[in-house]
Design an enzyme around this catalytic site. Structure first.
Site, PDB file in Angstrom:
ATOM      1  N   GLU A  85       0.806  -1.236   0.000  1.00 10.81           N
ATOM      2  CA  GLU A  85       0.000   0.000   0.000  1.00 10.81           C
ATOM      3  C   GLU A  85       0.836   1.282   0.000  1.00 10.81           C
ATOM      4  O   GLU A  85       0.534   2.223   0.742  1.00 10.81           O
ATOM      5  CB  GLU A  85      -0.942  -0.008   1.210  1.00 10.81           C
ATOM      6  CG  GLU A  85      -1.899  -1.187   1.221  1.00 10.81           C
ATOM      7  CD  GLU A  85      -2.902  -1.152   2.385  1.00 10.81           C
ATOM      8  OE1 GLU A  85      -2.762  -0.299   3.278  1.00 10.81           O
ATOM      9  OE2 GLU A  85      -3.832  -1.973   2.376  1.00 10.81           O
ATOM     10  N   HIS A 110     -10.399  -6.185  -2.261  1.00  7.93           N
ATOM     11  CA  HIS A 110     -11.466  -5.940  -1.279  1.00  7.93           C
ATOM     12  C   HIS A 110     -12.582  -5.201  -2.015  1.00  7.93           C
ATOM     13  O   HIS A 110     -12.502  -3.985  -2.232  1.00  7.93           O
ATOM     14  CB  HIS A 110     -10.945  -5.092  -0.116  1.00  7.93           C
ATOM     15  CG  HIS A 110      -9.900  -5.760   0.704  1.00  7.93           C
ATOM     16  ND1 HIS A 110     -10.144  -6.909   1.429  1.00  7.93           N
ATOM     17  CD2 HIS A 110      -8.595  -5.463   0.906  1.00  7.93           C
ATOM     18  CE1 HIS A 110      -9.032  -7.270   2.060  1.00  7.93           C
ATOM     19  NE2 HIS A 110      -8.079  -6.412   1.755  1.00  7.93           N
ATOM     20  N   ASN A 142       2.150  -5.166  -3.187  1.00  7.48           N
ATOM     21  CA  ASN A 142       0.746  -5.481  -2.882  1.00  7.48           C
ATOM     22  C   ASN A 142      -0.030  -4.189  -2.609  1.00  7.48           C
ATOM     23  O   ASN A 142       0.461  -3.301  -1.898  1.00  7.48           O
ATOM     24  CB  ASN A 142       0.718  -6.374  -1.631  1.00  7.48           C
ATOM     25  CG  ASN A 142      -0.628  -7.011  -1.338  1.00  7.48           C
ATOM     26  OD1 ASN A 142      -1.192  -7.688  -2.203  1.00  7.48           O
ATOM     27  ND2 ASN A 142      -1.137  -6.824  -0.130  1.00  7.48           N
ATOM     28  N   ASP A 192     -12.226 -10.336  -0.693  1.00  9.36           N
ATOM     29  CA  ASP A 192     -13.515 -10.429   0.005  1.00  9.36           C
ATOM     30  C   ASP A 192     -14.476  -9.479  -0.703  1.00  9.36           C
ATOM     31  O   ASP A 192     -14.050  -8.480  -1.281  1.00  9.36           O
ATOM     32  CB  ASP A 192     -13.424 -10.170   1.525  1.00  9.36           C
ATOM     33  CG  ASP A 192     -12.721  -8.889   1.921  1.00  9.36           C
ATOM     34  OD1 ASP A 192     -12.587  -7.969   1.095  1.00  9.36           O
ATOM     35  OD2 ASP A 192     -12.309  -8.787   3.094  1.00  9.36           O
ATOM     36  N   GLU A 223      -6.152 -10.711  -1.159  1.00  8.28           N
ATOM     37  CA  GLU A 223      -6.969 -10.489   0.052  1.00  8.28           C
ATOM     38  C   GLU A 223      -8.453 -10.417  -0.308  1.00  8.28           C
ATOM     39  O   GLU A 223      -9.199  -9.586   0.206  1.00  8.28           O
ATOM     40  CB  GLU A 223      -6.546  -9.191   0.752  1.00  8.28           C
ATOM     41  CG  GLU A 223      -5.071  -9.138   1.101  1.00  8.28           C
ATOM     42  CD  GLU A 223      -4.644  -7.866   1.827  1.00  8.28           C
ATOM     43  OE1 GLU A 223      -5.517  -7.100   2.284  1.00  8.28           O
ATOM     44  OE2 GLU A 223      -3.427  -7.632   1.920  1.00  8.28           O
TER      45      GLU A 223
END
Ligand code: XIL
Length: 299
Positions: free
Chosen positions: A128, A207, A170, A237, A235
């Protein structure tokens, strides 16, 4: 195949999940973990606030628990994460001298990667680092004290520490090809590849809201792989876990040969950092949700 991991493996991919060391003793959790998943990312246990809470004092016990579980059950590991502005102890954030911070950052990377050497498939070396809505890095102690070169420094140090681990950058909100942030990360990877700075993969956190990935996600993934890196969904979701949104996401990966695998960010909805969104593949009782079947069919 009848499990996510085995179905992904049939096309040479993996299917992983985030794991919290504190939940390994929950038998429902561990049963699903070992039945369905063949890659594990520690949800918090490899972050700086846990692994080096004070300077030079390292604690790998919680992460070791997860790595030991993975080794006992034939699962591979993603390392997450070495350099990030969050879950960073305040002693790092208060360093103002560049030589000090460079040596602290490099020592953190080298010590953590050396501890886990040979046991990690891929590391999220930097997490990030780019600002939302921009092609530029976000402010952080690393950016502010070391300048733009901190990411390159981190990747070079990581390659030296464990040459057999894949090294990933990432981030989130880099799925839509037309977003400035996506373009900023793309330009960095292109620059690294052209100058021989070591980088092997880009992690797309994924996400998502209930609409799932942006329409350009497949384009984004294939454009990145054309630079000579793997891509991974790291990650995943999705709010409310709609079957279509999950299926579109999985297909975006499966349609790109260098999409190495998919990791969902937890097992049951009750394990999720977004538990109010019920974004995962298993309900709080450990039952498969409709999204589970959608994912299995799309793999
Ligand atoms: C989250 C964890 O799931 C939470 O348990 C923790 O409180 C905060 O961090 N991007 C990342 C992950 O790279 O490390 C974050 O994980 C979610 C966002």
């Amino acid at each position: 195949a009848t499990t996510l991991g085995a179905q992904a493996a049939a096309s040479g991919r993996y299917f992983g999940t985030a794991v919290a060391a504190g939940r390994l003793g929950d038998s429902t959790y561990a049963t699903i973990l070992d039945r369905e998943f063949n890659m594990i990312t520690p949800e918090n246990e490899m972050k700086w606030d846990t692994t080096e809470p004070s300077r030079g004092s390292f604690n790998f016990s919680p992460a070791d628990q997860i790595v030991n579980h993975a080794q006992a059950h034939g699962q591979r590991m993603r390392g997450h994460t070495l350099v990030w502005h969050n879950q960073l102890p305040s002693w790092v954030g208060s360093i103002t001298d560049a030589n000090t911070l460079r040596s602290v950052m490099d020592n953190h990377i080298t010590t953590e990667m050396t501890h886990f050497k040979g046991k990690i498939y891929a590391w999220d070396v930097v997490n990030e680092a780019f600002a939302d809505g921009s092609t530029q890095h976000r402010g952080s102690v690393f950016q502010n004290v070391l300048g733009n070169g901190f990411i390159e420094e981190a990747f070079r140090t990581a390659r030296a520490a464990d040459p057999s681990a894949k090294l990933c950058y990432n981030d989130y909100n880099i799925e839509n090809w037309s977003d400035a942030k996506t373009q900023g990360v793309y330009a960095m990877v292109r620059d690294f590849k052209s100058r021989g700075v070591p980088i092997d993969c880009v992690g797309f956190q994924s996400h998502f809201g209930s609409g799932g990935p942006p329409a350009s996600f497949p384009t984004t993934l294939s454009n990145f792989t054309a630079l000579g890196v793997d891509v991974q969904l790291t990650e995943l979701d999705i709010a409310q876990a709609p079957t279509t949104a999950y299926s579109n996401t999985v297909k975006a990966c499966v349609n790109v040969s260098r999409c190495a695998g998919i990791t969902v960010w937890g097992i049951r909805d009750s394990d999720s950092w977004r538990s109010g969104d019920n974004p995962l593949l298993f309900d709080g009782g450990g039952n498969k949700k409709p999204a589970y079947d959608a994912v299995l069919s799309a793999l």
